[in-house]
Design a protein around this motif. Structure first.
Motif, mmCIF file in Angstrom:
data_model
loop_
_atom_site.group_PDB
_atom_site.id
_atom_site.type_symbol
_atom_site.label_atom_id
_atom_site.label_comp_id
_atom_site.label_asym_id
_atom_site.label_seq_id
_atom_site.Cartn_x
_atom_site.Cartn_y
_atom_site.Cartn_z
ATOM 1 N N VAL A 58 38.450 36.541 29.284
ATOM 2 C CA VAL A 58 37.988 37.933 29.220
ATOM 3 C C VAL A 58 37.690 38.446 30.625
ATOM 4 O O VAL A 58 38.080 39.555 31.001
ATOM 5 C CB VAL A 58 36.728 38.055 28.317
ATOM 6 C CG1 VAL A 58 36.108 39.446 28.446
ATOM 7 C CG2 VAL A 58 37.086 37.773 26.872
ATOM 8 N N GLY A 59 36.993 37.636 31.423
ATOM 9 C CA GLY A 59 36.683 38.029 32.798
ATOM 10 C C GLY A 59 37.934 38.246 33.623
ATOM 11 O O GLY A 59 38.030 39.224 34.383
ATOM 12 N N LYS A 60 38.914 37.372 33.483
ATOM 13 C CA LYS A 60 40.174 37.503 34.226
ATOM 14 C C LYS A 60 40.959 38.730 33.784
ATOM 15 O O LYS A 60 41.646 39.374 34.584
ATOM 16 C CB LYS A 60 41.014 36.239 34.067
ATOM 17 C CG LYS A 60 40.445 35.020 34.794
ATOM 18 C CD LYS A 60 41.333 33.809 34.599
ATOM 19 C CE LYS A 60 40.883 32.629 35.467
ATOM 20 N NZ LYS A 60 39.593 32.089 35.047
ATOM 21 N N LEU A 61 40.877 39.080 32.505
ATOM 22 C CA LEU A 61 41.557 40.286 32.008
ATOM 23 C C LEU A 61 40.928 41.544 32.608
ATOM 24 O O LEU A 61 41.635 42.478 32.988
ATOM 25 C CB LEU A 61 41.489 40.336 30.481
ATOM 26 C CG LEU A 61 42.332 39.302 29.737
ATOM 27 C CD1 LEU A 61 41.978 39.291 28.256
ATOM 28 C CD2 LEU A 61 43.825 39.571 29.914
ATOM 29 N N ILE A 62 39.608 41.556 32.686
ATOM 30 C CA ILE A 62 38.913 42.712 33.268
ATOM 31 C C ILE A 62 39.268 42.868 34.747
ATOM 32 O O ILE A 62 39.432 43.983 35.254
ATOM 33 C CB ILE A 62 37.391 42.578 33.072
ATOM 34 C CG1 ILE A 62 37.044 42.693 31.584
ATOM 35 C CG2 ILE A 62 36.634 43.640 33.873
ATOM 36 C CD1 ILE A 62 35.629 42.312 31.241
ATOM 37 N N MET A 63 39.417 41.750 35.434
ATOM 38 C CA MET A 63 39.782 41.771 36.854
ATOM 39 C C MET A 63 41.281 41.954 37.060
ATOM 40 O O MET A 63 41.746 42.023 38.197
ATOM 41 C CB MET A 63 39.332 40.463 37.521
ATOM 42 C CG MET A 63 37.837 40.343 37.723
ATOM 43 S SD MET A 63 37.152 41.667 38.744
ATOM 44 C CE MET A 63 38.099 41.498 40.250
ATOM 45 N N LYS A 64 42.049 41.984 35.973
ATOM 46 C CA LYS A 64 43.514 42.100 36.012
ATOM 47 C C LYS A 64 44.166 40.899 36.700
ATOM 48 O O LYS A 64 45.250 41.001 37.283
ATOM 49 C CB LYS A 64 43.948 43.413 36.669
ATOM 50 C CG LYS A 64 43.567 44.671 35.906
ATOM 51 C CD LYS A 64 44.142 44.682 34.473
ATOM 52 C CE LYS A 64 45.657 44.676 34.447
ATOM 53 N NZ LYS A 64 46.240 45.930 34.921
#
Length: 328
Positions: A58-64
């Motif tokens: 989820v964190g990596k998705l938010i950071m793209k």
């Protein structure tokens, strides 16, 4: 999404194609399966769960750092989910991350000052003497000295390296920090100082934060609200007081029952031991994904995947069974 919301995630999904092997089944791994939450100004949302539940994804998705398979990520009202890397560049000034390992995330060939000041150049914020001044200022703010700017990462301790990571994230004055297990790689003796530094800087700079961790004690200390993940989905979300004082999902209760209690005179929660292992995200069980380990599972749990529904006061839980009152 309400006015003033910093981050609004809606039905976020991420799947990976997994090849087969001698001991591994091929198929599609659903790392994140329909996650939604908001983070307001100056708020910290703690995202917790066992290893492999999808919280770091989820964190990596938010950071793209990963591209979402589906869903929306609104950063200050702008849906960044489908943005290209070039279009995302100016948005990265609004959202920065602090990684788990403070050594592998720092370039060993660059000086500490160059690492922290690099973002000022990328975003064309400052150069020359002004850049040096800003870097020295943020060094002092995170508890480092300006005369350490010429040192290299290997010359710092683990706690100091994480302070460098924090300085690098804050130098562009972002609105949102994604902190992915920011203290789990540090010695216990210095974890508290780094956590307290984050809390102080959040208040001083008005930061919002997504704090990802498996440590319930740390999450209780830093968070305003808490979201609990299991096998790619949020199973409970609410205020810190409700999550830790009156959890409504059996998985949340199991996590809290495992938290050590320092005070021998304090009343302890009944220990809940979960049987079996976390199911494979390639082949999750039917119905509720937790039903294979849940001591309260009923027939409906084995057939119908529960929705995350409100129970009042901003609290939501994904469970078919009404839990008895928690014992704190």
């Amino acid at each position: 999404m309400t006015a003033g919301t910093i981050l609004s995630v809606r039905d976020l999904r991420k799947s990976f194609d997994v090849g087969g092997g001698l001991l591994r089944k091929s198929g599609t791994l659903q790392a994140v399966g329909g996650v939604s939450f908001d983070i307001g100004p100056g708020e910290t949302l703690g995202l917790v769960g066992e290893s492999g539940c999808g919280k770091s994804t989820v964190g990596k998705l938010i950071m793209k750092l990963h591209h979402p398979s589906d869903g929306a990520i609104f950063l200050r009202g702008v849906n960044i989910a489908g943005l290209s890397r070039r279009a995302m560049t100016p948005m990265w000034r609004k959202v920065q991350t602090i990684f788990q390992d403070p050594y592998s995330s720092l370039n060993p060939r660059m000086s500490a000052g160059a690492i922290v000041g690099e973002a000022l150049t990328i975003h064309r914020i400052a150069s020359g003497a002004e850049k040096t001044r800003r870097v020295a200022e943020i060094f002092e703010k995170v508890g480092l000295r300006a005369d350490q700017m010429g040192r290299f990462p290997h010359e710092f301790s683990g706690g100091q390296r994480q302070r460098l990571s924090i300085a690098r994230a804050l130098i562009v004055e972002p609105e949102l920090i994604v902190a992915d297990e920011p203290v789990s790689a540090l010695d216990v003796s210095i974890q508290a100082s780094v956590i307290n530094l984050l809390i102080r800087l959040q208040k001083e700079m008005g930061l919002s934060m997504l704090f990802i961790s498996h440590d319930m004690s740390v999450v209780e200390h830093v968070s305003h609200r808490v979201a609990v993940m299991y096998l790619g989905r949020i199973v409970e979300i609410g205020s810190r007081r409700r999550i830790f004082g009156d959890p409504q999902h059996p998985y949340t209760r199991a996590l809290l029952s495992a938290v050590p209690v320092a005070d021998p005179a304090a009343r302890r929660r009944e220990r809940i031991v979960l049987k079996g292992d976390v199911p494979s995200p390639i082949d999750p069980p039917p119905g509720c994904h937790f039903q294979t380990r849940c001591p309260f599972a009923q027939d409906i749990c084995r057939k119908v995947l529960p929705d995350l529904l409100p129970t009042g006061g901003g609290h939501k839980v994904a469970c078919h069974v009404r839990m008895p009152d928690a014992v704190a």
